[in-house]
Design a protein around this motif. Structure first.
Motif, PDB file in Angstrom:
ATOM      1  N   ALA B   9       0.988  -1.229  -0.038  1.00  0.00           N
ATOM      2  CA  ALA B   9       0.020   0.109   0.056  1.00  0.00           C
ATOM      3  C   ALA B   9       0.866   1.163  -0.013  1.00  0.00           C
ATOM      4  N   GLY B  10       1.039   1.899  -0.988  1.00  0.00           N
ATOM      5  CA  GLY B  10       1.781   3.219  -1.178  1.00  0.00           C
ATOM      6  C   GLY B  10       0.689   4.425  -1.209  1.00  0.00           C
ATOM      7  N   GLY B  11       1.183   5.588  -1.230  1.00  0.00           N
ATOM      8  CA  GLY B  11       0.494   6.760  -1.099  1.00  0.00           C
ATOM      9  C   GLY B  11      -0.335   7.254  -2.439  1.00  0.00           C
ATOM     10  N   THR B  12      -0.055   6.661  -3.253  1.00  0.00           N
ATOM     11  CA  THR B  12      -0.761   6.957  -4.683  1.00  0.00           C
ATOM     12  C   THR B  12      -1.382   5.519  -5.314  1.00  0.00           C
ATOM     13  N   LYS B  13      -0.691   4.494  -5.155  1.00  0.00           N
ATOM     14  CA  LYS B  13      -1.408   3.067  -5.545  1.00  0.00           C
ATOM     15  C   LYS B  13      -1.181   2.075  -4.492  1.00  0.00           C
ATOM     16  N   VAL B  14      -1.830   1.113  -4.880  1.00  0.00           N
ATOM     17  CA  VAL B  14      -2.036  -0.305  -3.867  1.00  0.00           C
ATOM     18  C   VAL B  14      -1.496  -1.381  -4.791  1.00  0.00           C
ATOM     19  N   VAL B  15      -0.620  -2.189  -4.822  1.00  0.00           N
ATOM     20  CA  VAL B  15      -0.397  -3.330  -5.595  1.00  0.00           C
ATOM     21  C   VAL B  15      -0.695  -4.663  -4.693  1.00  0.00           C
ATOM     22  N   CYS B  16      -1.622  -5.430  -5.449  1.00  0.00           N
ATOM     23  CA  CYS B  16      -2.108  -6.676  -4.823  1.00  0.00           C
ATOM     24  C   CYS B  16      -1.370  -8.117  -5.715  1.00  0.00           C
ATOM     25  N   ALA B  17      -1.005  -8.997  -4.996  1.00  0.00           N
ATOM     26  CA  ALA B  17      -0.303 -10.058  -5.683  1.00  0.00           C
ATOM     27  C   ALA B  17      -0.613 -11.287  -4.874  1.00  0.00           C
ATOM     28  N   VAL B  18      -0.449 -12.401  -5.638  1.00  0.00           N
ATOM     29  CA  VAL B  18      -0.723 -13.733  -5.058  1.00  0.00           C
ATOM     30  C   VAL B  18       0.552 -14.520  -5.473  1.00  0.00           C
ATOM     31  N   GLY B  19       1.101 -15.271  -4.777  1.00  0.00           N
ATOM     32  CA  GLY B  19       2.230 -16.126  -4.937  1.00  0.00           C
ATOM     33  C   GLY B  19       3.177 -16.721  -4.011  1.00  0.00           C
ATOM     34  N   THR B  20       4.143 -17.102  -4.293  1.00  0.00           N
ATOM     35  CA  THR B  20       5.102 -17.859  -3.308  1.00  0.00           C
ATOM     36  C   THR B  20       6.644 -17.123  -3.079  1.00  0.00           C
ATOM     37  N   GLY B  21       7.041 -16.371  -4.180  1.00  0.00           N
ATOM     38  CA  GLY B  21       8.122 -15.826  -4.167  1.00  0.00           C
ATOM     39  C   GLY B  21       8.441 -14.862  -5.592  1.00  0.00           C
ATOM     40  N   PRO B  22       9.803 -14.452  -5.730  1.00  0.00           N
ATOM     41  CA  PRO B  22      10.030 -13.903  -6.894  1.00  0.00           C
ATOM     42  C   PRO B  22       9.838 -14.455  -8.292  1.00  0.00           C
ATOM     43  N   ASP B  23      10.086 -15.875  -8.269  1.00  0.00           N
ATOM     44  CA  ASP B  23       9.846 -16.482  -9.399  1.00  0.00           C
ATOM     45  C   ASP B  23       8.095 -17.093  -9.711  1.00  0.00           C
ATOM     46  N   ASP B  24       7.590 -16.789  -8.849  1.00  0.00           N
ATOM     47  CA  ASP B  24       6.206 -17.070  -8.696  1.00  0.00           C
ATOM     48  C   ASP B  24       5.173 -16.142  -8.151  1.00  0.00           C
ATOM     49  N   LEU B  25       4.989 -15.120  -9.059  1.00  0.00           N
ATOM     50  CA  LEU B  25       3.911 -14.190  -8.639  1.00  0.00           C
ATOM     51  C   LEU B  25       2.774 -14.164  -9.598  1.00  0.00           C
ATOM     52  N   ARG B  26       1.704 -14.830  -9.318  1.00  0.00           N
ATOM     53  CA  ARG B  26       0.809 -15.315 -10.183  1.00  0.00           C
ATOM     54  C   ARG B  26      -0.356 -14.472 -10.616  1.00  0.00           C
ATOM     55  N   ALA B  27      -0.490 -13.375  -9.624  1.00  0.00           N
ATOM     56  CA  ALA B  27      -1.520 -12.374 -10.175  1.00  0.00           C
ATOM     57  C   ALA B  27      -1.229 -11.199  -9.556  1.00  0.00           C
ATOM     58  N   ASP B  28      -1.557 -10.187 -10.123  1.00  0.00           N
ATOM     59  CA  ASP B  28      -1.002  -8.770  -9.801  1.00  0.00           C
ATOM     60  C   ASP B  28      -2.058  -7.983 -10.285  1.00  0.00           C
ATOM     61  N   VAL B  29      -2.287  -6.817  -9.555  1.00  0.00           N
ATOM     62  CA  VAL B  29      -3.092  -5.841  -9.817  1.00  0.00           C
ATOM     63  C   VAL B  29      -2.851  -4.592  -9.098  1.00  0.00           C
ATOM     64  N   ARG B  30      -3.156  -3.244  -9.914  1.00  0.00           N
ATOM     65  CA  ARG B  30      -2.894  -1.969  -9.288  1.00  0.00           C
ATOM     66  C   ARG B  30      -4.121  -1.191  -8.937  1.00  0.00           C
ATOM     67  N   ILE B  31      -4.308  -0.873  -7.869  1.00  0.00           N
ATOM     68  CA  ILE B  31      -5.437  -0.001  -7.554  1.00  0.00           C
ATOM     69  C   ILE B  31      -4.828   1.443  -7.014  1.00  0.00           C
ATOM     70  N   PRO B  32      -5.761   2.158  -7.559  1.00  0.00           N
ATOM     71  CA  PRO B  32      -5.361   3.760  -6.736  1.00  0.00           C
ATOM     72  C   PRO B  32      -5.835   3.860  -5.662  1.00  0.00           C
TER      73      PRO B  32
END
Lengths: 296, 296
Positions: B9-32
């Motif tokens: 959660a940042g001041g301008t956007k939020v990044v949500c993700a699902v995964g187990t580590g750097p080689d496995d980030l399965r979903a990824d979304v940006r929310i203002p």
């Protein structure tokens, strides 16, 4: 109950003791710090001649630095680059361990004092704290989650950089390495060089104390912003001045400017920046605490 | 293998993700980042709608601060005194935990990024290190003996005091609380205010970079003298400037003046002060790491 030995090795004298804690220091001797051979010989002799009901389980050595306090290093237990004649690269822990044939704990005098304050003094039950001593030099130790900070080496808190307004205070600082680091501006010899008289002769209303409080508070704000300690313990000769604690507390609050919304700092500062619980005995008790830690 | 959710959660956007580590980030979304209600609502929706082979075991939240990250505090999991409109005293962790009905890990974005660097990045196998980010603000985290520093609160390393020569640099500093603390002198907005142009438009040979390196190095010497970290990781927008790492390394060595006889600093500084191993993904991976720590 096992019995422990403690060695507090300072630049001018060494204190050796045997005991189990602040209420039980059974023997106690002062040895002048001369050559390593003579001094370490007399330390070894003291423990060899000690006759108690129980044998010693281990000995702790709390020494002036810099030292190598990394147990994985080949020069662990050595005093390293001290300017003290003859002492550079002395394997103080190794010699004592071999001569006495028992486990030896080893750390800086400041780390040991912090350990003693945690065990028996002003940091009992507090696992995140800073211990700072302000005297001939400025040294510091800090515990984080119950562990004393040991990174690449032990902390050298006296040498952090702080603001120095050369218009208000033209003194260039007394540190041979950094000039106006915290120690260079605020240790005892710096006060003496700046004001032309020893710190303990400066009157209570002398402007020296306001400036001293400002520098110490600057250093503390950096320690606070990095470590957020639950308590700060300040010892050493300079902290004996009766006005210094109130002035430092006041300047810490002013310099932080209300940024940290922490009740300990905003409302309970008298209980936040405090004197050592063990007074001047924290060094030798620290050595005993190092011995206990080694034996356990 | 269990699956984790991460919220950066940042001041301008939020990044949500699902995964187990750097080689496995399965979903990824940006929310203002808008109001707490709307933003947290969309975070919850993202995880509720995620359909994977395995269910999520937990969610980690790495957020802008200041926050209450003390698990024993009644306001644990809250953003506290942020100037961000509507967000002060928002129980972000509590709301997400109740809505999703699963364990929630929570810490500052900087602490989380440090955790990710320790697990997968430039601090793998290193239990004493500092992670500093220099951008819109300056934030820092540090691990001591494998534990992230959490004292009275999380570190506020951007607000340490450093020397400021007002003759050479009359800029008064941009920090609303302290004026010329480290962040006030060296964060991105401070550069823009001092030089009248955005940091990323300042040419590579502009004197701004020498001054920036001096301030950052001053801050680092305090961190080094207090923590003696085994490595320092520096991220954030300002550190993208190609000259800044060599200049900072050089000034750190100069300011320490050979006092610390430590090979890592004297001889291996290029390997001592380094960029993040996870680049700009350390935030969201930090959130995943928080989730893992909570579930284990």
């Amino acid at each position: 109950m096992p019995l422990w030995g403690g060695v507090e090795a300072g630049g001018t004298k060494v204190v050796c003791a045997v005991g189990t804690g602040p209420d039980d220091l059974r023997a106690d001797v002062r040895i002048p710090t001369t050559t390593p051979d003579e001094t370490i010989g007399r330390i070894v002799q003291f423990f060899q001649r000690y006759q108690g009901d129980e044998p010693l389980a281990s000995v702790g050595i709390a020494t002036f630095g810099p030292v190598d306090s990394n147990p994985n290093s080949p020069s662990f237990g050595h005093v390293t680059t001290t300017p003290k004649p003859g002492w550079a690269h002395t394997d103080i822990a190794g010699i004592i361990q071999r001569e006495l044939g028992m486990p030896v704990g080893f750390d800086t005098d400041v780390n040991a004092a912090a350990l003693a304050e945690h065990k028996w003094g002003a940091a009992r039950g507090i696992d995140n704290f800073v211990y700072l001593t302000v005297g001939t030099g400025i040294g510091g130790a800090a515990m984080v989650a119950g562990t004393l900070i040991h990174g690449l080496s032990h902390p050298e808190m006296g040498h952090i950089r702080i603001p120095h307004d050369r218009a208000a205070d033209p003194f260039v600082g007394s540190c041979p390495y950094h000039g106006d680091c915290l120690e260079g501006l605020a240790c005892g010899p710096a006060l003496e060089a700046r004001w032309g008289q020893s710190a303990n002769t400066l009157p209570v209303d002398h402007p020296a104390w306001l400036l001293e409080a400002e520098y110490l508070a600057s250093g503390l704000t950096s320690l606070i912003c990095i470590l957020l300690p639950q308590r700060i313990i300040m010892g050493g000769g300079i902290m004996q001045q009766p006005r210094i604690f109130p002035l430092v507390r006041q300047r810490v609050q002013a310099l932080l400017g209300g940024y940290l919304q922490v009740p300990m700092i905003l409302e309970q500062i008298d209980d936040y920046i405090v004197a050592p619980g063990l007074g001047t005995r924290s060094g030798v008790l620290g050595a005993i605490a190092l011995a206990q830690r080694t034996a356990s």
